[in-house]
Design a protein around this motif. Structure first.
Motif, short mmCIF file in Angstrom:
data_model
loop_
_atom_site.label_atom_id
_atom_site.label_comp_id
_atom_site.label_asym_id
_atom_site.label_seq_id
_atom_site.Cartn_x
_atom_site.Cartn_y
_atom_site.Cartn_z
N GLY A 236 1.01 -1.46 0.01
CA GLY A 236 -0.01 0.12 -0.03
C GLY A 236 0.81 1.00 -0.41
N ARG A 237 0.51 2.68 0.84
CA ARG A 237 1.11 3.91 0.80
C ARG A 237 2.38 2.76 1.22
N LEU A 238 3.44 3.91 0.92
CA LEU A 238 5.07 4.11 1.07
C LEU A 238 4.90 4.56 2.48
N ILE A 239 5.86 4.70 3.41
CA ILE A 239 6.33 5.02 4.48
C ILE A 239 7.92 5.62 5.04
N THR A 240 8.99 4.93 4.53
CA THR A 240 9.54 5.52 4.63
C THR A 240 10.66 6.32 3.83
N PRO A 241 11.86 6.59 3.97
CA PRO A 241 12.30 7.33 2.64
C PRO A 241 12.80 6.29 2.29
N GLU A 242 13.03 5.34 2.42
CA GLU A 242 14.00 4.07 1.48
C GLU A 242 12.73 3.27 1.04
N GLU A 243 11.80 3.08 1.33
CA GLU A 243 10.59 2.43 0.23
C GLU A 243 10.43 3.36 -0.38
N PHE A 244 11.01 4.84 -0.71
CA PHE A 244 9.79 5.87 -1.36
C PHE A 244 11.52 5.95 -2.91
N GLY A 245 12.74 5.53 -1.84
CA GLY A 245 13.85 6.08 -3.24
C GLY A 245 14.26 4.78 -3.93
N ASP A 246 13.04 3.53 -3.60
CA ASP A 246 13.26 2.23 -4.45
C ASP A 246 12.14 2.67 -5.27
N ILE A 247 10.77 2.69 -5.22
CA ILE A 247 10.41 3.90 -6.47
C ILE A 247 10.94 3.74 -8.18
N VAL A 248 10.08 2.87 -8.79
CA VAL A 248 10.68 2.32 -9.87
C VAL A 248 10.48 3.37 -10.79
N ILE A 249 11.24 4.92 -11.69
CA ILE A 249 11.25 6.15 -12.52
C ILE A 249 11.08 4.94 -14.17
N ARG A 250 11.58 3.99 -14.24
CA ARG A 250 11.87 3.46 -15.18
C ARG A 250 12.58 2.09 -15.54
N SER A 251 12.29 1.75 -16.77
CA SER A 251 13.10 0.20 -16.17
C SER A 251 13.00 -0.36 -18.56
N THR A 252 14.15 -0.92 -18.42
CA THR A 252 14.38 -1.32 -19.42
C THR A 252 13.93 -2.58 -19.56
#
Length: 608
Positions: A236-252
């Motif tokens: 669900g919703r992210l809580i910690t800065p580490e979880e937000f940092g692992d959000i995928v912006i782009r993948s190939t």
């Protein structure tokens, strides 16, 4: 009823006055205490936030549609609005005196809902809040860390979680403003890195909207023959800065993954960086509490004080709570001074009465009349829905010199009968009341007729001065009742002629004082007669004095400053500093620190 009945039945007369006093004491302990009568019109506050928007943008996109929708709401008088470059908007709507604040809030909320479709999407996500509150500050307190062990983020978050919900539940609290920001996930983008990957801020916000959500995941086995049904769950919703940092912006396709932490710094920061708070030079968050229309400020403050006193026991080590300002402080100090003035006035009145009546027994009768009149007035105040405030207490102070007059008239009339040869207190009291009863009733009614029409005044000033006028009128009315019942009965019981039974003059202290005072007073009367004769012989002096008085009156009326209530020092000083347009928070804070250093030299200051 014949007034002779009250003289012949002193117990009955005493019971009437005692009943008035008992009812007054009951009213005294049940009356609310406040600074002024409830004259503030109902006020509704509409507020919202548009993060990142300038004041000009807020004016065009938020304030304009809201004001257009709210304008003309039932019983509205006017409204004001403010916008800041921090993205905050507030619109204050004022209503007519006596309007129902609950219905006013509902009507404003209905108008606001009509304008929701015209507001930016970012504003509707934050929501537009409508609250009923007065504009004046009820109480102000600060939570700070004397040893600097906690920062502003922690303190603001502690208030939001532990104190704000309890304070808002206090009956009479309209709103609570925290001068600081709650915790918030801050994503600081790196422009140079984002340019390398050809990313723009909207790409990041779109990814956040897709991956940081709460949604219904459904379940397995709803329509099967299996024994158990499994409900699906996910983070669900992210809580910690580490979880937000692992959000995928782009993948190939070859497995390369670009994450948020690669193009931005993620940290748990503040929701709003427009505030920087301190208390006595240490990190601190100040809070302002506002009351709702019609609530009793004194009672609300007392409940808040009790709540804050309990909250102090649970504060973390290194955190302290201090009250910066409370309307009760000035209120109780003012009432203390008025009560002291009331006591001083009673003592001065009794002293003057003794000087002119020259007898302790004669002085006691007006004293009883003053006490009965003043205390009995509290019973009427309770029935009429008044309160103990500076206006009603001021009325009681002024009316002391009037309520004592009726009893003095009775005593003087009885003493006059003694001077012409009456030896019986009973007969002197009966004969005296025959001649002055109509005068006592007439003079009291004339006085009451002057102040009772004040209750018919409308608007804020009418609400304000109604309690003043009726308090004085009722006090005089009770004094008239006392002068026609208890005062003649006490005269028949207590007063005695200034001569002995054999007809000789008494030689006690009261007799000697009376003789000396009357001799000096007669000399003063003779001089006064000469002045009066001068004006009688030269009538043009009287007319000239009257004309000058009228001219002076007109001049003073036109030049004297006007106002509803006088400005008074409440022991609180607010310093508002405006820096140059475009100044950053850092620059403003440096200026404020220099100002604080200068204010620290003020010896009278308690908190800064």
């Amino acid at each position: 009823m014949n007034l002779r009945t009250f003289i012949e039945r002193p117990v009955f007369s005493a019971v009437i006055s005692i009943s008035i006093v008992i009812l007054g004491i009951i009213g005294l302990f049940t009356l609310p205490v406040e600074q002024y009568p409830d004259i503030a019109p109902p006020t509704i506050m509409v507020s919202t936030t548009y993060y990142g928007a300038s004041a000009e943008t807020l004016q065009k996109s938020v304030i304009a549609p809201l004001e257009e929708a709210i304008n003309g709401v039932e019983d509205m008088t006017y409204m004001t609005s403010t916008a800041s470059n921090a993205g905050t908007v507030s619109i204050t709507v004022y209503f007519k005196q006596g309007a129902n604040p609950d219905m006013a809030a509902v009507n404003v909320q209905n108008r606001v809902s009509k304008a929701t479709g015209q507001l930016p999407a970012e504003v509707t996500q934050v929501d537009v809040t409508t609250s009923k509150r007065q504009t004046s500050i009820l109480q102000m307190f600060s939570l700070y860390s004397p040893d600097d062990s906690y920062d502003e983020n922690f303190l603001a978050n502690y208030i939001s979680i532990n104190l704000k919900p309890q304070i808002l539940r206090v009956s009479g609290v309209g709103d609570m403003m925290i001068m600081g920001g709650d915790y918030s996930m801050r994503i600081w983008m790196k422009p140079d890195v984002m340019a390398q990957y050809k990313l723009i801020p909207s790409d990041v916000t779109a990814v956040l909207a897709e991956q940081n959500i709460e949604s219904a995941t459904g379940s397995f086995g709803e329509n099967s023959d299996e024994t158990y049904q499994c409900t699906m769950k996910y983070t669900g919703r992210l809580i910690t800065p580490e979880e937000f940092g692992d959000i995928v912006i782009r993948s190939t396709e070859d497995g390369e993954v670009l994450k948020l932490k690669d193009v931005a710094d993620v940290e748990l920061g503040r929701e709003n960086y427009a505030y920087k708070g301190s208390t006595d030079g240490h990190p601190g968050i100040s809070c302002m509490i506002f009351q709702t229309a019609g609530s009793n400020a004194t009672e609300v403050n007392k409940e808040i004080d009790q709540l804050l006193e309990e909250a102090r026991k649970d504060l973390p080590r290194g955190v302290e709570l201090t009250q910066m300002m409370s309307s009760n402080n000035f209120l109780f100090a003012s009432i203390h001074e008025v009560v002291k003035t009331l006591i001083e006035a009673i003592l001065l009145v009794i002293l003057v009465v003794y000087v002119f009546l020259q007898d302790i027994r004669s002085t006691l009768i007006p004293l009883v009349g003053v006490i009965v009149s003043l205390i009995g007035t509290f019973a009427f105040m309770s029935i009429a829905g008044f309160s103990i405030n500076l206006i009603t207490l001021f009325a009681l102070v002024l009316v002391i010199g009037t309520v004592v007059d009726d009893a003095i008239v009775v005593v003087e009339a009885v003493q006059a009968r003694f001077d012409v040869g009456y030896k019986s207190s009973y007969m002197a009291s009966i004969d005296a009341m025959k001649g002055i009863s109509n005068a006592v009733i007439t003079s009291s009614l004339v006085f009451m007729a002057v102040f009772i029409p004040v209750s018919f005044m409308g608007g804020t000033s009418g609400t304000f001065y109604t309690q003043f006028g009726l308090t004085m009128a009722v006090a005089v009315g009770i004094s008239a009742v006392n002068a026609l019942t208890l005062s003649p009965a006490l005269c028949a019981l207590l007063l005695r002629p200034y001569i002995n039974e054999d007809g000789t003059q008494k030689q006690n202290f009261a007799a000697r004082f009376r003789k000396s005072f009357n001799a000096a007073f007669d000399m003063l009367v003779e001089k006064y007669k000469k002045v009066v004769l001068l004006f009688i012989k030269r009538r043009w002096l009287s007319w000239a004095l009257l004309a000058c008085s009228v001219v002076l009156l007109v001049f003073l009326v036109n030049t004297t400053k006007t106002g509803l209530v006088p400005d008074e020092d409440q022991g609180v000083l607010f310093v508002n500093v405006s820096t140059a347009p475009g100044s950053s928070l850092k620059t403003t804070n440096e200026i404020m620190e220099r100002i604080e250093q200068r204010l620290e030299t003020v010896p009278q200051k308690l908190h800064l």
